[in-house]
Write an enzyme that holds these catalytic residues in place. Structure first.
Site, mmCIF file in Angstrom:
data_model
loop_
_atom_site.group_PDB
_atom_site.id
_atom_site.type_symbol
_atom_site.label_atom_id
_atom_site.label_comp_id
_atom_site.label_asym_id
_atom_site.label_seq_id
_atom_site.Cartn_x
_atom_site.Cartn_y
_atom_site.Cartn_z
ATOM 1 N N CYS A 80 0.825 -1.219 0.000
ATOM 2 C CA CYS A 80 0.000 0.000 0.000
ATOM 3 C C CYS A 80 0.849 1.254 0.000
ATOM 4 C CB CYS A 80 -0.858 0.080 1.261
ATOM 5 S SG CYS A 80 -1.939 -1.291 1.451
ATOM 6 N N ARG A 106 -12.580 0.343 -6.530
ATOM 7 C CA ARG A 106 -12.226 0.181 -5.122
ATOM 8 C C ARG A 106 -11.553 1.444 -4.575
ATOM 9 N NH1 ARG A 106 -9.816 -5.344 -3.209
ATOM 10 N NH2 ARG A 106 -8.701 -4.864 -1.308
HETATM 11 P P1 XMP Z 1 -0.755 -7.209 3.361
HETATM 12 O O1 XMP Z 1 0.037 -6.379 4.328
HETATM 13 O O2 XMP Z 1 -1.277 -8.456 3.961
HETATM 14 O O3 XMP Z 1 -2.038 -6.298 3.024
HETATM 15 O O4 XMP Z 1 -0.008 -7.428 2.085
HETATM 16 C C1 XMP Z 1 -3.119 -6.744 2.252
HETATM 17 C C2 XMP Z 1 -4.215 -5.695 2.275
HETATM 18 O O5 XMP Z 1 -3.780 -4.481 1.686
HETATM 19 C C3 XMP Z 1 -4.907 -3.768 1.159
HETATM 20 N N1 XMP Z 1 -4.566 -3.378 -0.214
HETATM 21 C C4 XMP Z 1 -4.161 -2.149 -0.581
HETATM 22 N N2 XMP Z 1 -4.047 -1.006 0.123
HETATM 23 N N3 XMP Z 1 -3.259 0.094 -1.824
HETATM 24 C C5 XMP Z 1 -3.604 0.131 -0.508
HETATM 25 O O6 XMP Z 1 -3.504 1.193 0.115
HETATM 26 C C6 XMP Z 1 -3.347 -1.023 -2.586
HETATM 27 O O7 XMP Z 1 -3.013 -1.019 -3.764
HETATM 28 C C7 XMP Z 1 -3.830 -2.205 -1.934
HETATM 29 N N4 XMP Z 1 -4.086 -3.456 -2.387
HETATM 30 C C8 XMP Z 1 -4.532 -4.154 -1.303
HETATM 31 C C9 XMP Z 1 -6.083 -4.696 1.230
HETATM 32 O O8 XMP Z 1 -6.884 -4.274 2.299
HETATM 33 C C10 XMP Z 1 -5.438 -6.058 1.457
HETATM 34 O O9 XMP Z 1 -6.294 -6.967 2.108
#
Ligand code: XMP
Length: 530
Positions: free
Chosen positions: A354, A449
């Site tokens: 993120c 999203r």
């Molecule tokens: P981890 O830390 O497990 O996080 O890799 C997975 C979660 O990250 C969120 N997610 C995003 N958040 N930009 C964001 O700010 C993104 O591009 C993105 N893609 C996923 C999402 O909640 C996921 O479950």
């Protein structure tokens, strides 16, 4: 003698607890005392407690909503490099849940859900059947089209009366022009059992049958009129019998099918309004296929579009577990709960891929976000999922002191069951992992999203990156390691289950030197802990 005296003194002074209570605080004292500083996993540690609980005896069950129970509190993220049917099946077989992402055509998501729901059966109550006049070519086409993973079909007449069995070795293109009736194993040679003879433990009856009939892999169930009433397969029965001795049982629905969730998008029409018709049709299709929960997954859940979507789904599907998010405030939880969500997803910007906090300057470090949202969730009678930022089992233990389950993206993206190929770079194996807010993922469909249009000719700011994760082997292996860590955490706190973990958790802050102390240090590491 001296030892006795000191023991006596120690017991008499009773409040050793008193001293501990000054340093190690329960969540409701610790987080308000740190209200001016947002904290995340590595900023805190949990104090150990007296324990008579062995880690292996701890129970990790969690109830997220009526009809949505997991045997381990882990969910695979609805991301296009993490969860499709293979991952969801592996998760459910381990007692967890997979959320199928929505970066694919709606029809494809429906069939991904079907694959999970049809993956393993005890008694298959409505086996796929064929008619006597059906051509083998048509059956082959059906297998291809529906992606069936089996190739044995009972042949029945218009009243379901059993006529025979089409087995895999006659389902070949060379017989395409032949009718089922011409190539099937005739009724008199097909092994069957009367439904009445299954007794109170049908799986055990089927198991006994297969033991007594070496070489037979399918057992058809019929009624007194010889109408087809179900089908057992040897592989399913064996797997189910094995599961009975496993510590964490697969997560199944009331019909003994694996559980599966799916993410849905708050899709808009060309005029910018919520596309109600499309969303309802899509979710209707998911429900028809037996989905156990839908997740209205967005980066900003405390927004009108998400509230309207949740409300519309709640009205249309009163009993469906609805997961909604993401939020990081008490007001956000209350908003989604009052719209009808049963489970709230908390987390804005903690994810490993993120960049929301960097790009938009918003989001809350995850533990503080979890504390605030957990207190609101309790008040509203909804459950909470900690989403993002989990990099090790210790983070999961900390998250579960406040939330009912966690979502993992990065920790599972390197597994062989995650979508995508393994690539070799410099002698090491990797899999792709990308944020759903990365340019590439938004182009593939996830722009909604992040509140953007799919039209990528418009300039939008990406809120995620494209990355690689080291190949991690099977989901079984990764979950096995994580579960071992979570159970250790419960053991250290003397907690037999997650409710006790929440009660017994006592927090303290960690200094930067304390953080360094927590990881291996001052040694040359030969092998990682994994
Ligand atoms: P981890 O830390 O497990 O996080 O890799 C997975 C979660 O990250 C969120 N997610 C995003 N958040 N930009 C964001 O700010 C993104 O591009 C993105 N893609 C996923 C999402 O909640 C996921 O479950």
């Amino acid at each position: 003698m001296r030892r006795r005296a000191s023991l006596h003194l120690c017991m008499a002074a009773k409040p050793s607890n008193h001293l501990d209570a000054k340093f190690f605080l329960p969540a409701d004292e610790f987080f308000p005392a740190n209200a001016r500083l947002a904290l995340t996993f590595d900023d805190v540690t949990l104090a150990t407690q007296f324990s008579e609980i062995l880690p292996r005896d701890t129970v990790l069950e969690t109830r997220l909503a009526d009809g949505l129970h997991l045997n381990i509190p882990i969910i695979s993220a609805d991301m296009d490099t993490v969860t499709e049917s293979r991952m969801a099946i592996a998760m459910a077989l381990n007692g967890a849940l997979g959320l199928i992402h929505y970066n694919m055509p709606e029809r494809q998501q429906l069939s991904e859900v079907s694959r999970v729901k049809n993956a393993v059966h005890g008694l298959i109550q409505e086996p796929i059947k064929v008619g006597p006049d059906q051509l083998i070519g048509d059956v082959l086409h059906l297998i291809e089209q529906k992606k069936f993973g089996f190739s044995t079909f009972p042949v029945v007449d218009a009243h379901d009366k059993l006529l025979g069995l089409l087995s895999g070795h006659v389902l070949k293109p060379r017989y395409a022009k032949r009718k089922a009736v011409e190539v099937m194993t005739p009724r008199e040679h097909v092994q069957t059992i009367n439904k009445k003879k299954l007794g109170s433990n049908p799986i055990a009856s089927a198991d006994k049958f297969f033991t007594e009939h070496p070489g037979i892999h399918k057992l058809l169930v019929v009624d007194d009129e010889d109408r087809l009433r179900g089908l057992f397969t040897l592989a399913d029965v064996e797997r189910i019998m094995q599961e009975r001795i496993a510590q964490f049982k697969p997560a199944r629905d009331a019909h003994h099918r694996l559980i599966c969730g799916a993410a849905v998008s708050a899709t808009r029409t060309a005029f910018g309004d919520l596309d109600r018709e499309r969303i309802l049709k899509h979710v209707g299709g998911l429900v028809e296929r037996g989905v156990d929960a839908v997740a209205v997954s967005t980066a900003h859940g405390f927004s009108k579009g998400v509230g309207d979507t949740v409300r519309m789904l709640r009205d249309a599907f009163p009993k469906l577990p609805i997961i909604a998010g993401n939020v990081t405030s008490a007001a956000g939880v209350e908003f989604l709960a009052s719209a009808g969500a049963s489970v709230i997803k908390a987390g804005q910007g903690p994810g490993s891929i993120c960049t929301t906090r960097l790009v938009a300057g918003v989001g809350i470090p995850q533990l503080t976000a979890l504390y605030v949202t957990s207190r609101a969730a309790k008040k509203c009678g909804v459950t909470l999922i900690a989403d993002g930022g989990i990099t090790k089992s210790g983070d999961i233990v900390k998250a579960l002191t406040l939330a009912d389950a966690v979502i993992c993206g990065g920790l599972l993206a390197g597994c062989s069951e995650a979508p995508g190929e393994i690539v070799e770079i410099g002698g090491k194996l990797y899999k792709q992992y990308r944020g759903m807010g990365s340019f590439a993922a938004m182009k593939a469909g996830s722009a909604a999203r992040y509140g953007h249009e799919k039209d990528t000719t418009r300039k939008v700011a990406a809120e995620g990156i494209e990355a690689l994760k080291e190949s991690a082997g099977s989901v079984d292996r990764v979950l096995g390691t994580l579960i071992g860590g979570i159970q250790s955490g419960l053991g250290y706190l003397g907690a037999a289950n997650l409710a006790q973990l929440r009660e017994r958790a006592r927090f303290t802050r960690v200094s930067p030197a304390g953080m360094r102390e927590a990881a291996p240090h001052d040694v040359v590491e030969l092998k990682t802990g994994n």
